[in-house]
Structures are given as C-alpha cells and as structure tokens.
Write an enzyme that holds these catalytic residues in place. Sequence first.
Site, PDB file in Angstrom:
ATOM      1  N   ARG A  83       0.835  -1.187   0.000  1.00 14.62           N
ATOM      2  CA  ARG A  83       0.000   0.000   0.000  1.00 14.62           C
ATOM      3  C   ARG A  83       0.874   1.242   0.000  1.00 14.62           C
ATOM      4  NH1 ARG A  83      -4.973   1.702   2.700  1.00 14.62           N
ATOM      5  NH2 ARG A  83      -5.188   3.916   2.260  1.00 14.62           N
ATOM      6  N   ARG A  93      -6.545   1.088  -4.198  1.00 19.90           N
ATOM      7  CA  ARG A  93      -5.525   0.662  -3.241  1.00 19.90           C
ATOM      8  C   ARG A  93      -5.343  -0.858  -3.252  1.00 19.90           C
ATOM      9  NH1 ARG A  93      -8.465   3.132   0.752  1.00 19.90           N
ATOM     10  NH2 ARG A  93      -8.233   5.021  -0.450  1.00 19.90           N
ATOM     11  N   ASP A  96      -6.579  -2.161   2.093  1.00 19.69           N
ATOM     12  CA  ASP A  96      -7.112  -1.192   3.040  1.00 19.69           C
ATOM     13  C   ASP A  96      -7.662  -1.971   4.227  1.00 19.69           C
ATOM     14  OD1 ASP A  96      -7.921   1.275   3.951  1.00 19.69           O
ATOM     15  OD2 ASP A  96      -9.715   1.379   2.701  1.00 19.69           O
ATOM     16  N   ASP A  98      -9.615  -1.391   7.794  1.00 19.19           N
ATOM     17  CA  ASP A  98     -10.321  -0.414   8.625  1.00 19.19           C
ATOM     18  C   ASP A  98     -10.811  -1.073   9.904  1.00 19.19           C
ATOM     19  OD1 ASP A  98     -10.126   1.708   6.783  1.00 19.19           O
ATOM     20  OD2 ASP A  98     -11.908   1.014   5.701  1.00 19.19           O
TER      21      ASP A  98
HETATM   22  N1  ROI Z   1     -15.424   1.071  -2.543  1.00 24.98           N
HETATM   23  C1  ROI Z   1     -15.635  -0.239  -2.327  1.00 24.98           C
HETATM   24  N2  ROI Z   1     -16.575  -0.875  -3.032  1.00 24.98           N
HETATM   25  N3  ROI Z   1     -14.915  -0.948  -1.411  1.00 24.98           N
HETATM   26  C2  ROI Z   1     -13.960  -0.344  -0.661  1.00 24.98           C
HETATM   27  O1  ROI Z   1     -13.317  -1.018   0.178  1.00 24.98           O
HETATM   28  C3  ROI Z   1     -13.715   1.034  -0.852  1.00 24.98           C
HETATM   29  N4  ROI Z   1     -12.775   1.693  -0.134  1.00 24.98           N
HETATM   30  C4  ROI Z   1     -12.576   2.995  -0.282  1.00 24.98           C
HETATM   31  C5  ROI Z   1     -13.373   3.825  -1.232  1.00 24.98           C
HETATM   32  C6  ROI Z   1     -12.437   4.577  -2.163  1.00 24.98           C
HETATM   33  C7  ROI Z   1     -14.220   4.793  -0.423  1.00 24.98           C
HETATM   34  N5  ROI Z   1     -14.272   3.041  -2.044  1.00 24.98           N
HETATM   35  C8  ROI Z   1     -14.482   1.722  -1.819  1.00 24.98           C
HETATM   36  O2  ROI Z   1     -11.667   3.586   0.469  1.00 24.98           O
END
Ligand code: ROI
Length: 161
Positions: A83, A93, A96, A98
């Site tokens: 990343r 990315r 990610d 979270d």
């Molecule tokens: N859209 C989807 N479908 N899944 C994600 O994990 C995701 N993550 C993000 C943004 C760019 C908001 N869009 C996303 O960070």
Amino acid sequence: MNQVYIGLGSNLGQSAKQIQAACHSLASLSETKLIRCSSLYQSLPMGPQDQPNYVNAVVLIETELSPENLLQQTQQIESQHGRVRKSNRWGPRTLDLDILLYGQQQLDKEQLTIPHIGMKQREFVLYPLFEIAPELILPCGEKLSDLVLTCPINGLQIMSD
Ligand code: ROI
C-alpha cells in the site's frame, strides 16, 4: 479480550490474494486471535467510478492490543502489502484495513474514529459483517440486521473460489 471487527478492501493487483494474505497477517499479530472471516465479496467502487471493482471482506478478531496499537499494526500490514498512501483519498488501493468496531467502545481521535465513519451506509461493510455477526448491535444501539434491511445491495456479490 476485546472483540474487534476489521474491514478489508482491495482493488489493485491480485485483490482476493491480498485479502487472504492480510487475514493471515492479522491472525499472527501478538495478543490476537482470528475468530471469524466472512466470504470475499466483489463490490462496485464507492467514490470515483474510474477505478476497478473492489474485493471486500470483514473479519472478527479478539485482541488485547489497544485501539491505537492495533491501528499501528494494521497500517504496518497495509504497507507490507504494497500500500502506498496517496493524497488521493478515494483512489484505488492494494490493501485497506479499517477498524470498524472495537467492542462497544466509541472513540473520536484525529487518527482513529470508532465506529468507522460511513460503515452504516456501506453495503460492502454491512453485508459481510452481517454474515459473521447477524446478532450484532452497534454501540449506538442500532441492530445490524435493521441497517442491512435498509442498505441497497448495489451489485454486491459473494465471490466463488
Ligand atoms: N469502494 C468499495 N466498493 N470498497 C472499498 O473497500 C472502498 N474503499 C474505499 C473507497 C475509495 C471509499 N471506495 C471503496 O476507500
């Protein structure tokens, strides 16, 4: 032990493999046990549409790491998986991670807001979360099952492997 739900997302490179590898990395964190993993889901990009579809999943861990310490660890896993943090916040990315929920704690810091902002509107968070925790009640008192009922599915699909 704190029950913590983590959302995983990727839309660059071999996304499904990235997500699976990230699960292994989470499982091997100190003072942490991986309890449950959702299926992998394919989702349409939220935000700019000129980027690939995402692969998303949610996992449950039990950990003694503090929220701040866990954030450090998840950011380290993100960078180990290639990343690169760009100024483009809503761009594609490779990985990610979270922190969605940390027990029933509510936290509002510059670096870290828990529950994760926006999770209540995101089908790619709510449906995988519901798969592994159908009885969950959020710190705000709302039932996850009620949120899922009012959240459009927006093309979200379970991936078969
Ligand atoms: N859209 C989807 N479908 N899944 C994600 O994990 C995701 N993550 C993000 C943004 C760019 C908001 N869009 C996303 O960070």
